[in-house]
Motif scaffolding. Structure first.
Motif, PDB file in Angstrom:
ATOM      1  N   MET A 223      62.598  52.163   8.762  1.00 48.56           N
ATOM      2  CA  MET A 223      63.041  50.770   8.902  1.00 48.56           C
ATOM      3  C   MET A 223      62.128  50.062   9.891  1.00 48.56           C
ATOM      4  N   ARG A 224      61.582  48.924   9.482  1.00 46.37           N
ATOM      5  CA  ARG A 224      60.701  48.165  10.363  1.00 46.37           C
ATOM      6  C   ARG A 224      61.477  47.009  10.988  1.00 46.37           C
ATOM      7  N   VAL A 225      61.453  46.955  12.315  1.00 43.17           N
ATOM      8  CA  VAL A 225      62.208  45.950  13.062  1.00 43.17           C
ATOM      9  C   VAL A 225      61.252  45.164  13.942  1.00 43.17           C
ATOM     10  N   LEU A 226      61.421  43.861  13.948  1.00 45.50           N
ATOM     11  CA  LEU A 226      60.629  42.977  14.809  1.00 45.50           C
ATOM     12  C   LEU A 226      61.486  42.567  15.997  1.00 45.50           C
ATOM     13  N   GLY A 227      61.107  43.032  17.196  1.00 43.46           N
ATOM     14  CA  GLY A 227      61.816  42.648  18.411  1.00 43.46           C
ATOM     15  C   GLY A 227      61.142  41.453  19.053  1.00 43.46           C
ATOM     16  N   MET A 228      61.969  40.523  19.585  1.00 38.59           N
ATOM     17  CA  MET A 228      61.449  39.294  20.181  1.00 38.59           C
ATOM     18  C   MET A 228      62.227  38.963  21.452  1.00 38.59           C
ATOM     19  N   ILE A 229      61.496  38.556  22.490  1.00 35.99           N
ATOM     20  CA  ILE A 229      62.169  38.168  23.726  1.00 35.99           C
ATOM     21  C   ILE A 229      61.308  37.197  24.520  1.00 35.99           C
ATOM     22  N   SER A 230      61.977  36.273  25.191  1.00 34.08           N
ATOM     23  CA  SER A 230      61.374  35.523  26.280  1.00 34.08           C
ATOM     24  C   SER A 230      62.165  35.880  27.519  1.00 34.08           C
ATOM     25  N   GLY A 231      61.499  36.437  28.519  1.00 38.19           N
ATOM     26  CA  GLY A 231      62.192  36.965  29.683  1.00 38.19           C
ATOM     27  C   GLY A 231      62.449  35.934  30.758  1.00 38.19           C
ATOM     28  N   THR A 232      62.777  36.427  31.958  1.00 33.83           N
ATOM     29  CA  THR A 232      63.169  35.538  33.046  1.00 33.83           C
ATOM     30  C   THR A 232      61.992  34.769  33.627  1.00 33.83           C
ATOM     31  N   SER A 233      60.781  35.098  33.220  1.00 31.83           N
ATOM     32  CA  SER A 233      59.640  34.267  33.623  1.00 31.83           C
ATOM     33  C   SER A 233      59.513  33.037  32.730  1.00 31.83           C
ATOM     34  N   HIS A 234      60.273  33.013  31.627  1.00 31.11           N
ATOM     35  CA  HIS A 234      60.331  31.906  30.658  1.00 31.11           C
ATOM     36  C   HIS A 234      58.971  31.267  30.405  1.00 31.11           C
ATOM     37  N   ASP A 235      57.965  32.132  30.168  1.00 28.25           N
ATOM     38  CA  ASP A 235      56.627  31.592  29.923  1.00 28.25           C
ATOM     39  C   ASP A 235      56.207  31.675  28.464  1.00 28.25           C
ATOM     40  N   GLY A 236      56.945  32.416  27.652  1.00 29.94           N
ATOM     41  CA  GLY A 236      56.578  32.532  26.254  1.00 29.94           C
ATOM     42  C   GLY A 236      57.348  33.641  25.571  1.00 29.94           C
ATOM     43  N   ILE A 237      56.946  33.947  24.348  1.00 25.59           N
ATOM     44  CA  ILE A 237      57.692  34.860  23.492  1.00 25.59           C
ATOM     45  C   ILE A 237      56.858  36.111  23.228  1.00 25.59           C
ATOM     46  N   ASP A 238      57.417  37.268  23.572  1.00 30.95           N
ATOM     47  CA  ASP A 238      56.789  38.550  23.281  1.00 30.95           C
ATOM     48  C   ASP A 238      57.395  39.129  22.012  1.00 30.95           C
ATOM     49  N   VAL A 239      56.562  39.684  21.133  1.00 37.96           N
ATOM     50  CA  VAL A 239      57.053  40.282  19.899  1.00 37.96           C
ATOM     51  C   VAL A 239      56.448  41.667  19.739  1.00 37.96           C
ATOM     52  N   ALA A 240      57.213  42.557  19.081  1.00 38.93           N
ATOM     53  CA  ALA A 240      56.727  43.899  18.759  1.00 38.93           C
ATOM     54  C   ALA A 240      57.375  44.346  17.464  1.00 38.93           C
ATOM     55  N   ALA A 241      56.550  44.748  16.498  1.00 35.95           N
ATOM     56  CA  ALA A 241      57.052  45.316  15.237  1.00 35.95           C
ATOM     57  C   ALA A 241      57.002  46.830  15.361  1.00 35.95           C
ATOM     58  N   VAL A 242      58.141  47.481  15.112  1.00 37.18           N
ATOM     59  CA  VAL A 242      58.235  48.930  15.270  1.00 37.18           C
ATOM     60  C   VAL A 242      58.818  49.535  13.998  1.00 37.18           C
ATOM     61  N   ASP A 243      58.123  50.533  13.464  1.00 37.76           N
ATOM     62  CA  ASP A 243      58.623  51.309  12.329  1.00 37.76           C
ATOM     63  C   ASP A 243      59.371  52.520  12.877  1.00 37.76           C
ATOM     64  N   PHE A 244      60.680  52.580  12.606  1.00 37.82           N
ATOM     65  CA  PHE A 244      61.507  53.671  13.107  1.00 37.82           C
ATOM     66  C   PHE A 244      61.821  54.664  11.987  1.00 37.82           C
ATOM     67  N   GLU A 245      61.805  55.938  12.365  1.00 44.48           N
ATOM     68  CA  GLU A 245      62.207  56.989  11.429  1.00 44.48           C
ATOM     69  C   GLU A 245      62.933  58.075  12.210  1.00 44.48           C
ATOM     70  N   ALA A 246      64.163  58.380  11.776  1.00 46.25           N
ATOM     71  CA  ALA A 246      64.982  59.377  12.461  1.00 46.25           C
ATOM     72  C   ALA A 246      64.851  60.715  11.757  1.00 46.25           C
ATOM     73  N   SER A 247      64.763  61.766  12.583  1.00 45.41           N
ATOM     74  CA  SER A 247      64.714  63.127  12.054  1.00 45.41           C
ATOM     75  C   SER A 247      65.520  64.007  12.990  1.00 45.41           C
TER      76      SER A 247
END
Length: 387
Positions: free
Chosen positions: A1-25
Motif C-alpha cells: 500500500m502506497r501512502v502519501l504523508g503530508m505535514i506543515s509543522g510548528t515552524s509553519h514554513d511550508g508543506i513536507d511530503v513523503a510517499a511510502v510503500d508499506f508491506e507487512a510480513s
C-alpha cells in the motif's frame, strides 16, 4: 500500500511530503521511502498565517479563509507529489496546527486547518485528516504522534534510545525494551524563528546554519529567566506549542531582565535554551543514543552543543536509521495512515498519555468508492525503512 504523508509543522514554513510503500510480513513492516519534497508556503499566505496565530486575535472569517488557502496549498503539493511518484492509495494530511489547547496540564482540544476536501477533489484519492483529536478524547495530548514511528524503529536498540525532533517545538520519544514514553520538551526553533523573522535578521525567517547564533554570545541573565519557565518542571506526558512559546514570550523575558542584548546575542541565548533543556531531559532519560530529526538538526550550533553536553551519548541524525531527518514527520503520518487503513491504532499510550491506543483520523472519500484493506488483528512489532 502506497501512502502519501503530508505535514506543515510548528515552524509553519511550508508543506513536507513523503510517499511510502508499506508491506507487512509477520511482525515486520517494511517501508520504502520514495518521493519526498518540501514546498514553501507562498510568502503572502505565510505572513497571513503568522498574523493570525496566538496570541493575536483572529476572526472566524480569517480562520475560514486560511482553512481554504492552506487546503489548496496542500492539494497543490499532493498533486505535484503524485505526478512524481505515481498513484497512491491514501493521502494523510496533518494540515496546519493553529491552536493546541492545554489547560491544567491536560490537552483539551486541538485545531489543524487545511480543508482535506481540496486534496480529495484535486487528486481523486481518499484523505485521512484530523489525526490528533481522537487521542485527546481518550485523555491523551494528541502529541507527539511521531512516537509510534519511533517505537517501531528503535525498539530493538540495546541500552535505550531517544528520538528527538527539533521543529518549532522539541519533542522526544524514549524507547527502552518494551517501554516507551514521549512528550514535548519545549521550544526548539520557535523562539529563534520568531526573533529572526520579527527583526528581519536575514530575510529567511530562520537562523540558517546557526550563523547568527555563532556570531553572538549567550546572555546569562536572560538564559536564567528563560530556564525558569514552569512548563519545564511539569511531569510527562505533556505538550506545548506556540500558544506559549511566541515572540511576546521573548519580549516578556527581556522586560524581566531590564536590558536588551544585541540581536546576535539574543539568538545565541535562545539557541542555548534549546540545548540546555534538551540535554537535561536526555541525561534524565539515561539513554546511550539520541536520534535527531527536524530542521534543528541542520543547525550546527545546536548539534555541537548537544554533543558537548552529552558525553557518552551517540548523537546522530535519523538518516542513519532510514528516516531522512527533514522528512521524518511526513513519513510518520504516512505510517499513521497505513495503520488507520488497516484498523490499527496510531498511538502508544506512553507516548501521549491516553487511556488506551486509538485508531486515528477522519476519512474524506476520493473520486470513487472508499475501499480499505482487510483489517489486521495484530500490529507490526518493528519497522525497517529503506530508500
Amino acid at each position: 500500500m502506497r501512502v502519501l504523508g503530508m505535514i506543515s509543522g510548528t515552524s509553519h514554513d511550508g508543506i513536507d511530503v513523503a510517499a511510502v510503500d508499506f508491506e507487512a510480513s509477520g511482525g515486520l513492516l517494511e517501508g520504502r521511502v520514495g518521493h519526498t519534497a518540501s514546498t514553501p508556503y507562498p510568502a503572502e499566505l505565510r505572513a497571513r498565517l503568522i498574523a493570525a496565530l496566538p496570541p493575536a486575535p483572529a476572526t472566524l472569517a480569517e480562520v475560514c479563509v486560511l482553512d481554504t488557502l492552506i487546503g489548496q496549498s496542500f492539494a497543490d503539493a499532493a498533486q505535484a507529489a503524485i505526478a512524481e511518484c505515481g498513484p497512491v492509495d491514501l493521502v494523510v494530511s496533518h494540515g496546519q496546527t493553529v491552536y493546541h489547547w492545554v489547560e491544567g496540564a491536560h490537552a483539551r482540544g486541538t485545531l489543524q486547518i487545511g480543508q482535506p476536501a481540496w486534496i480529495a477533489e484535486r487528486t481523486g484519492v481518499p484523505v485521512l485528516s484530523d489525526v490528533r483529536i481522537r487521542d485527546i478524547t481518550a485523555g491523551g495530548h494528541g502529541a507527539p504522534l511521531v512516537s509510534v514511528l519511533d517505537g517501531l524503529l528503535l525498539g530493538a536498540h540495546e541500552g535505550g534510545a531517544a528520538a528527538l525532533n527539533l521543529g518549532g517545538i522539541a519533542n522526544m520519544t524514549v524507547v527502552r525494551d518494551s517501554d516507551l514514553y514521549a512528550y514535548d520538551i519545549g521550544p526548539a526553533n520557535a523562539l529563534i524563528d520568531a526573533v529572526v523573522t520579527s527583526r528581519g535578521l536575514n530575510g529567511l525567517g530562520f537562523d540558517e546554519g546557526g550563523r547568527i547564533a555563532a556570531s553572538g554570545r549567550v546572555d546569562p541573565r536572560l538564559l536564567e529567566v528563560l530556564l525558569d519557565e514552569p512548563y519545564y518542571g511539569l511531569a510527562a506526558p505533556k505538550s506545548t506549542g506556540k500558544e506559549l512559546f511566541h515572540l511576546g514570550y521573548v519580549e516578556a523575558a527581556l522586560a524581566e531582565t531590564g536590558h536588551r542584548p544585541a540581536d546576535a546575542d539574543l539568538v545565541a541565548t535562545l539557541t542555548e535554551l534549546t540545548v540546555r533543556t534538551v540535554a537535561r531531559d536526555v541525561r534524565a532519560a539515561g539513554v546511550d543514543a539520541l536520534v535527531v530529526s527536524g530542521g534543528g538538526c541542520r543547525n550546527p550550533v545546536i548539534m555541537e552543543g548537544l554533543r558537548a553536553a552529552l558525553p557518552g551519548v551517540d548523537v546522530a541524525p535519523s538518516d542513519d536509521y532510514g528516516a531522512p531527518a527533514d522528512d521524518k514527520e511526513a513519513i510518520a503520518f504516512a505510517l499513521i495512515g497505513w495503520l488507520s487503513a488497516h484498523g490499527l491504532p496510531g498511538t502508544v499510550p506512553g507516548g501521549t498519555g491516553a487511556r488506551a491506543p486509538r485508531v486515528l483520523g477522519t476519512l474524506t472519500p476520493g473520486a470513487g468508492p472508499l475501499v480499505l484493506p482487510a483489517p489486521l488483528a495484530v500490529p507490526p512489532r518493528s519497522l525497517v525503512l529503506t530508500r
